[in-house]
Scaffold this motif. Structure first.
Motif, short mmCIF file in Angstrom:
data_model
loop_
_atom_site.label_atom_id
_atom_site.label_comp_id
_atom_site.label_asym_id
_atom_site.label_seq_id
_atom_site.Cartn_x
_atom_site.Cartn_y
_atom_site.Cartn_z
N ASP A 136 -0.76 -19.55 1.61
CA ASP A 136 -1.76 -19.96 2.60
C ASP A 136 -1.44 -19.37 3.97
O ASP A 136 -2.33 -18.91 4.69
N CYS A 137 -0.17 -19.36 4.33
CA CYS A 137 0.22 -18.82 5.63
C CYS A 137 0.00 -17.31 5.70
O CYS A 137 -0.35 -16.76 6.75
N LEU A 138 0.19 -16.62 4.58
CA LEU A 138 -0.12 -15.20 4.53
C LEU A 138 -1.61 -14.95 4.71
O LEU A 138 -2.02 -14.04 5.45
N ASP A 139 -2.43 -15.78 4.06
CA ASP A 139 -3.89 -15.64 4.21
C ASP A 139 -4.31 -15.87 5.65
O ASP A 139 -5.16 -15.14 6.19
N LEU A 140 -3.72 -16.87 6.30
CA LEU A 140 -4.07 -17.17 7.69
C LEU A 140 -3.58 -16.08 8.62
O LEU A 140 -4.23 -15.76 9.63
N ALA A 141 -2.44 -15.47 8.30
CA ALA A 141 -1.95 -14.35 9.10
C ALA A 141 -2.93 -13.20 9.08
O ALA A 141 -3.20 -12.55 10.10
N MET A 142 -3.51 -12.95 7.91
CA MET A 142 -4.41 -11.81 7.76
C MET A 142 -5.78 -12.04 8.38
O MET A 142 -6.61 -11.14 8.43
N LEU A 143 -6.02 -13.27 8.88
CA LEU A 143 -7.25 -13.53 9.62
C LEU A 143 -7.08 -13.22 11.11
O LEU A 143 -8.01 -13.42 11.89
N ALA A 144 -5.91 -12.74 11.50
CA ALA A 144 -5.66 -12.43 12.91
C ALA A 144 -6.59 -11.32 13.39
O ALA A 144 -6.96 -10.43 12.62
N PRO A 145 -6.95 -11.37 14.67
CA PRO A 145 -7.74 -10.26 15.22
C PRO A 145 -6.90 -8.99 15.19
O PRO A 145 -5.67 -9.03 15.32
N ASN A 146 -7.57 -7.85 15.00
CA ASN A 146 -6.85 -6.59 14.94
C ASN A 146 -7.78 -5.45 15.32
O ASN A 146 -9.00 -5.57 15.19
N SER A 147 -7.22 -4.38 15.77
CA SER A 147 -7.98 -3.26 16.32
C SER A 147 -8.91 -2.64 15.27
O SER A 147 -8.45 -2.14 14.24
N SER A 148 -10.21 -2.70 15.54
CA SER A 148 -11.23 -2.08 14.69
C SER A 148 -11.19 -2.57 13.24
O SER A 148 -11.69 -1.89 12.35
N ASN A 149 -10.59 -3.72 13.01
CA ASN A 149 -10.44 -4.27 11.67
C ASN A 149 -9.75 -3.28 10.73
O ASN A 149 -10.04 -3.24 9.53
N LEU A 150 -8.81 -2.52 11.26
CA LEU A 150 -8.09 -1.55 10.45
C LEU A 150 -6.83 -2.17 9.81
O LEU A 150 -6.16 -1.51 9.01
N GLN A 151 -6.51 -3.40 10.19
CA GLN A 151 -5.48 -4.20 9.53
C GLN A 151 -4.20 -3.39 9.24
O GLN A 151 -3.80 -3.23 8.08
N PRO A 152 -3.53 -2.89 10.29
CA PRO A 152 -2.38 -2.01 10.09
C PRO A 152 -1.07 -2.77 9.85
O PRO A 152 -0.09 -2.61 10.58
N TRP A 153 -1.06 -3.60 8.81
CA TRP A 153 0.11 -4.45 8.57
C TRP A 153 0.43 -4.56 7.09
O TRP A 153 -0.39 -4.30 6.23
#
Length: 247
Positions: free
Chosen positions: A43-60
């Protein structure tokens, strides 16, 4: 998990509950032997991935390490810190400045609506592919920077990220936002964390078999707070030294 993104009206929230989470979050240096349930971690991983990020490119990327042997290697790479040796879970949080192209194109595939606005399609299929591309050895970044200096004389423009180093900073910024989401999520679940920056990155890369462009932003220790897990009372410098009001 409830998907509030489909709500026409934002759900009710509680500032006091949020304040409790933020104010009780500490960098915990020692954890108990109590395990962290898989469901909580997921659940915490899912919530982490809802973080705002540049251009929705999710560089993580996030590596969840429970294996005792691998944890021991990571703890050694973390210089034997108590937060690493006593953590029930270690989560290396990795920034990926090299995934911008594939993730830009994936936005075309994962767009959630029936139709994609032309401006969005143009952005991910053309503009983003140029804007975030540093070119071989950063050569295109230098050209874009020079062009920006000229165009920027007459109008406001996005100045960067241009070269390879700026792309690293770009990726780490978005990844750090996700890390904060994750830490607050664990606190909300009743668990604690310690974001560690003191580590031998070369050894961590080898342990996780990371690609050369990946950046180990931090290693998160996770567990239940031990009685001696907090070393001292928290303090901050005077707020007026950091907060500026412009009227």
């Amino acid at each position: 998990m409830t998907d509030y993104r489909d709500e026409a009206i934002a759900p009710e929230t509680s500032i006091e509950e949020f304040r409790k989470i933020v104010e009780s979050r500490r960098s915990v240096r020692r954890f108990t032997d109590e395990p962290v349930p898989d469901a909580v971690v997921e659940d915490c991983l899912d919530l982490a991935m809802l973080a705002p990020n540049s251009s929705n490119l999710q560089p993580w990327e996030f590596y969840v390490v429970r294996d005792d042997a691998v944890k021991a290697k990571l703890a050694e790479a973390c210089l034997g810190q108590n937060a690493a040796t006593t953590a029930q879970v270690l989560i290396p949080i990795i920034a990926r400045p090299d995934t911008w192209k594939q993730n830009s194109l994936r936005n075309l595939e994962y767009w959630p609506e029936e139709t994609m606005p032309k401006i969005i399609k143009n952005y991910y299929s053309k503009i983003a592919l140029f804007h975030y591309n540093p070119g071989p050895l950063g050569s295109l970044g230098l050209a874009k920077k020079a062009l920006g200096l000229v165009v920027g004389l007459k109008q406001a423009i996005p100045r960067g990220p241009y070269g390879i180093n700026e792309m690293k900073t770009w990726a780490v910024k978005s990844t750090a936002l996700a890390a904060e989401n994750m830490m607050l999520a664990f606190r909300a679940h009743g668990y604690d964390t310690c974001p560690m920056e003191g580590f031998d990155e070369r050894r961590v890369r080898k342990i996780l078999d990371l690609p050369s462009d990946a950046i180990v932003t931090m290693i998160l220790g996770v567990g239940k707070r031990a009685e001696d897990g907090i070393y001292h009372r928290r303090y901050r410098f005077p707020r007026e030294e950091f907060i500026h009001y412009i009227s």
